[in-house]
Design a protein around this motif. Structure first.
Motif, mmCIF file in Angstrom:
data_model
loop_
_atom_site.group_PDB
_atom_site.id
_atom_site.type_symbol
_atom_site.label_atom_id
_atom_site.label_comp_id
_atom_site.label_asym_id
_atom_site.label_seq_id
_atom_site.Cartn_x
_atom_site.Cartn_y
_atom_site.Cartn_z
ATOM 1 N N LEU A 114 0.864 -1.194 0.000
ATOM 2 C CA LEU A 114 0.000 0.000 0.000
ATOM 3 C C LEU A 114 0.897 1.239 0.000
ATOM 4 C CD1 LEU A 114 -2.408 -1.220 2.834
ATOM 5 C CD2 LEU A 114 -2.868 -1.279 0.384
ATOM 6 N N ASP A 115 0.315 2.397 -0.325
ATOM 7 C CA ASP A 115 1.095 3.642 -0.250
ATOM 8 C C ASP A 115 1.602 3.821 1.181
ATOM 9 O OD1 ASP A 115 0.572 4.170 -2.865
ATOM 10 O OD2 ASP A 115 -1.071 5.585 -2.475
ATOM 11 N N VAL A 116 2.895 4.020 1.330
ATOM 12 C CA VAL A 116 3.433 4.271 2.671
ATOM 13 C C VAL A 116 3.244 5.751 2.958
ATOM 14 C CG1 VAL A 116 5.463 4.123 4.156
ATOM 15 C CG2 VAL A 116 5.080 2.387 2.393
ATOM 16 N N ASN A 117 2.221 6.045 3.759
ATOM 17 C CA ASN A 117 1.813 7.430 3.952
ATOM 18 C C ASN A 117 1.074 7.556 5.281
ATOM 19 O OD1 ASN A 117 0.583 9.939 3.886
ATOM 20 N ND2 ASN A 117 0.001 9.797 1.720
ATOM 21 N N ASP A 118 1.634 8.352 6.200
ATOM 22 C CA ASP A 118 1.010 8.540 7.521
ATOM 23 C C ASP A 118 -0.358 9.205 7.418
ATOM 24 O OD1 ASP A 118 3.431 7.623 8.274
ATOM 25 O OD2 ASP A 118 4.080 9.411 9.368
ATOM 26 N N LYS A 119 -0.573 9.926 6.310
ATOM 27 C CA LYS A 119 -1.798 10.720 6.194
ATOM 28 C C LYS A 119 -2.996 9.911 5.658
ATOM 29 C CE LYS A 119 -0.387 15.090 7.155
ATOM 30 N NZ LYS A 119 0.644 14.683 8.145
ATOM 31 N N LYS A 120 -2.800 8.623 5.430
ATOM 32 C CA LYS A 120 -3.925 7.786 5.028
ATOM 33 C C LYS A 120 -4.619 7.249 6.286
ATOM 34 C CE LYS A 120 -2.999 7.753 0.521
ATOM 35 N NZ LYS A 120 -3.836 8.433 -0.452
ATOM 36 N N PHE A 121 -5.932 7.200 6.243
ATOM 37 C CA PHE A 121 -6.727 6.658 7.359
ATOM 38 C C PHE A 121 -6.862 5.155 7.131
ATOM 39 C CE2 PHE A 121 -11.004 5.923 9.392
ATOM 40 C CZ PHE A 121 -10.631 6.231 10.702
ATOM 41 N N MET A 122 -6.190 4.363 7.979
ATOM 42 C CA MET A 122 -6.146 2.919 7.734
ATOM 43 C C MET A 122 -7.182 2.185 8.582
ATOM 44 S SD MET A 122 -2.972 0.282 8.192
ATOM 45 C CE MET A 122 -2.091 0.039 6.681
ATOM 46 N N ASP A 129 -5.512 2.545 12.123
ATOM 47 C CA ASP A 129 -6.033 3.675 12.897
ATOM 48 C C ASP A 129 -7.389 3.321 13.481
ATOM 49 O OD1 ASP A 129 -3.902 5.560 12.197
ATOM 50 O OD2 ASP A 129 -4.706 5.367 10.166
ATOM 51 N N ALA A 130 -8.210 2.614 12.689
ATOM 52 C CA ALA A 130 -9.561 2.266 13.132
ATOM 53 C C ALA A 130 -9.842 0.808 12.771
ATOM 54 C CB ALA A 130 -10.590 3.178 12.480
ATOM 55 N N PHE A 131 -10.847 0.240 13.442
ATOM 56 C CA PHE A 131 -11.199 -1.159 13.227
ATOM 57 C C PHE A 131 -12.709 -1.236 13.028
ATOM 58 C CE2 PHE A 131 -12.046 -5.549 14.244
ATOM 59 C CZ PHE A 131 -10.941 -6.206 13.725
ATOM 60 N N LEU A 132 -13.146 -1.839 11.913
ATOM 61 C CA LEU A 132 -14.565 -1.803 11.558
ATOM 62 C C LEU A 132 -15.270 -3.121 11.869
ATOM 63 C CD1 LEU A 132 -16.856 -0.181 10.186
ATOM 64 C CD2 LEU A 132 -16.050 -1.079 7.979
ATOM 65 N N MET A 133 -16.387 -3.051 12.633
ATOM 66 C CA MET A 133 -17.218 -4.230 12.952
ATOM 67 C C MET A 133 -18.695 -3.855 12.850
ATOM 68 S SD MET A 133 -15.406 -6.115 16.210
ATOM 69 C CE MET A 133 -16.321 -7.662 16.170
ATOM 70 N N PRO A 134 -19.269 -3.934 11.639
ATOM 71 C CA PRO A 134 -20.668 -3.499 11.476
ATOM 72 C C PRO A 134 -21.684 -4.639 11.637
ATOM 73 C CG PRO A 134 -19.631 -3.821 9.332
ATOM 74 C CD PRO A 134 -18.627 -4.264 10.365
ATOM 75 N N PHE A 139 -10.015 12.141 13.200
ATOM 76 C CA PHE A 139 -8.629 11.702 12.960
ATOM 77 C C PHE A 139 -7.814 12.785 12.242
ATOM 78 C CE2 PHE A 139 -5.562 9.689 10.020
ATOM 79 C CZ PHE A 139 -4.754 9.016 10.928
ATOM 80 N N PHE A 140 -8.403 13.376 11.210
ATOM 81 C CA PHE A 140 -7.648 14.358 10.412
ATOM 82 C C PHE A 140 -7.656 15.756 11.027
ATOM 83 C CE2 PHE A 140 -8.543 11.352 6.778
ATOM 84 C CZ PHE A 140 -7.211 11.027 6.552
ATOM 85 N N TRP A 172 -8.461 12.649 19.023
ATOM 86 C CA TRP A 172 -8.276 11.259 18.568
ATOM 87 C C TRP A 172 -7.347 10.506 19.528
ATOM 88 C CZ3 TRP A 172 -10.617 8.347 14.910
ATOM 89 C CH2 TRP A 172 -10.031 7.121 14.576
ATOM 90 N N ASN A 173 -6.259 11.175 19.897
ATOM 91 C CA ASN A 173 -5.314 10.524 20.810
ATOM 92 C C ASN A 173 -5.914 10.283 22.198
ATOM 93 O OD1 ASN A 173 -3.258 10.172 18.958
ATOM 94 N ND2 ASN A 173 -2.331 12.162 19.367
ATOM 95 N N LYS A 174 -6.815 11.170 22.613
ATOM 96 C CA LYS A 174 -7.475 10.945 23.905
ATOM 97 C C LYS A 174 -8.436 9.756 23.840
ATOM 98 C CE LYS A 174 -7.304 15.719 25.592
ATOM 99 N NZ LYS A 174 -8.144 16.937 25.608
ATOM 100 N N LEU A 175 -9.071 9.590 22.672
ATOM 101 C CA LEU A 175 -9.900 8.394 22.457
ATOM 102 C C LEU A 175 -9.058 7.132 22.667
ATOM 103 C CD1 LEU A 175 -11.934 9.093 19.171
ATOM 104 C CD2 LEU A 175 -12.889 7.955 21.163
#
Length: 480
Positions: A290-298, A372-377, A443-444, A450-453
């Motif tokens: 994948l693009d190595v980029n900190d600014k992507k929301f993973m 950054d996030a984990f999805l469970m719908p 996040f952005f 976000w960090n407090k979360l």
């Protein structure tokens, strides 16, 4: 000393197909050893790794009647992590590459197992005060205790608990065959006992005859009283609601510990995650192409790829989910349509979607640590363990408010500065998408929030210690 026997069809580290194995194998070591002697009994499958089979010691064997047949029952024993495990041996029933096969074979196999467990008790020198049964495979234990074993004083006063890990699986087969297999009297095959909609139902027998019923979260305990979640047994659950308790599962905080986890690229903890966690993201991006980029929301998904997990919602809005500022990493196997869906998007957007259509424990740890996030719908989720793992690793969960997800993820409130994740209520793809977009916005645009979360999520305690305490209270209540 209170004596408890867990009866289960699987337990880590010996054999695992789902969360049940984590509960049966891990929970026992967290009880207060001075007050509770908790042991586990399960089948000795040929599929158990050889290194464990070699450590088992022969305890005893005997022959047992199962209706009109006579069957060999061997009992082996082994201590693992300070917990005594017993194994019921019978090569006719427990060969094969997997613990479960065709349902008609499993119906006979677990009838044999349930009866063998009870028959073995006087010979292993362990008389439990409580037999704690897990899922439909052990549903006949409470029935047999009230029937075949009732005349033997050894069994008088033994209490039973039935834990429902997923109400969808009930162990249903035709009545005539089950009568023949189990050797139970026709009396038991009535609508207020084992019969359900013309068939025989193992789980129903366990619910009717056990002293207490538990399930793996408070919300799921409420949900299964309704027709939508009740899988045809909601009337029975409502009738027994006075004996029903919801206790949320835990995870092993030694195994799932970002500070010591050997599988992840860079260890970190609640104090230094702001600097160190991101290194896992970069390493996983690089490894998956994948693009190595900190600014992507993973976003991570580690799951069985089935309808239950809410993946039809993902399917519906996947183009919007895979926006340019987002990366999606999926791990798991399941229904072909979902496997192919993620493969297709991996091909279409190879720099931002990675489909890992297999299962790997090591890769799952890397995803918990890197995303950054984990999805469970999920459509329904009795407890769910992945959201607990993601909280532990400082990966913010985005979940639907159902079952254990609702009980363990506190929705973010930007006005009060509370919450550990994001949630949506209705089973609706755009509502899920809005929750993801809201998470991305925080996040952005509001990194400190976000960090407090993450701080709050990593500070939450979903270790087994917490659950063990609740079960201890339940055992005390049952034995008082």
């Amino acid at each position: 000393m209170k004596k408890i026997l867990f009866v289960a069809s699987e337990a880590v580290p010996f054999i695992k197909t789902g969360g049940l194995a984590d509960v049966a194998g891990t929970l026992p070591k967290y009880f207060n050893k001075k007050e509770y002697d908790v042991r586990v009994i399960l089948p000795k499958y040929l599929a158990i790794p050889e290194k464990y089979r070699n450590e088992m010691k022969y305890k005893t064997h005997f022959y047992m009647d199962l209706a009109w047949r006579q069957q060999y029952v061997g009992v082996l024993e082994m201590v693992y992590n300070g917990v005594t495990f017993y194994f019921i041996d019978n090569e006719f029933y427990f060969t094969g590459a997997k613990p479960y096969g065709e349902i008609y074979q499993d119906i006979e196999k677990f009838s044999f197992f349930s009866k063998a467990v009870l028959s073995a008790l006087p010979l292993i020198d362990f008389r439990p005060d409580i037999i704690h049964c897990h899922d439909w495979q052990t549903g006949l234990v409470p029935v047999y205790i009230k029937d075949t074993f009732m005349e033997n004083p050894f069994y008088h006063g033994i209490k039973t608990i039935m834990t429902i890990h997923n109400l969808k699986f009930q162990g249903i087969w035709d009545m005539k065959t089950v009568k023949d297999i189990t050797g139970l009297n026709a009396y038991y095959f009535a609508p207020d006992k084992l019969e359900a909609y013309g068939d025989a139902n193992y789980l129903k027998g366990g619910i009717v005859y056990s002293d207490m019923i538990t399930t793996v979260s408070k919300t799921y305990a409420e949900e299964i009283k309704t027709a939508f979640y009740g899988e045809g047994l909601d009337g029975l659950i409502r009738a027994r609601e006075g004996s029903l308790v919801g206790i949320v599962n835990g995870i092993d905080y030694e195994e799932f510990n970002p500070e010591t986890d050997p599988y992840i690229y860079k260890n970190y903890n609640a104090r230094n995650f702001r600097k160190e966690k991101i290194k896992n993201k970069r390493a996983l991006q690089k490894e998956l192409g994948l693009d190595v980029n900190d600014k992507k929301f993973m976003i991570g998904i580690v799951s069985r790829l089935t309808d239950q997990k809410g993946l039809d919602l993902v399917d519906y809005v996947i183009e919007e989910l895979c926006a340019e500022d987002t990366q999606l990493v999926v791990l798991g196997t399941g229904e072909e349509k979902y496997e192919n869906l993620f493969r297709h998007y991996d091909w279409k957007y190879s720099n931002r979607v990675s489909a890992n259509i297999y299962y790997s424990n090591e890769r799952s740890h890397q995803i918990y640590a890197a995303c950054d996030a984990f999805l469970m719908p999920s459509l329904f989720e009795p407890c769910g363990l992945s959201q607990l793992m993601s909280l532990r690793y400082g990966t913010v969960p985005i979940v639907r408010e159902t079952g254990g997800l609702k009980d363990t993820v506190v929705p973010y409130n930007e006005y009060e500065g509370t919450g550990t994740g994001f949630s949506f209520r209705n089973y609706n793809a755009h509502e899920m998408l809005n929750a993801v977009r809201y998470a991305k916005h925080i996040f952005f645009e509001r990194k400190r929030e976000w960090n407090k979360l993450i701080d709050r999520g990593m500070a939450a305690d979903f270790s087994w210690n917490h659950s063990a305490g609740k079960y201890e209270e339940l055992y005390d209540r049952l034995l008082s």
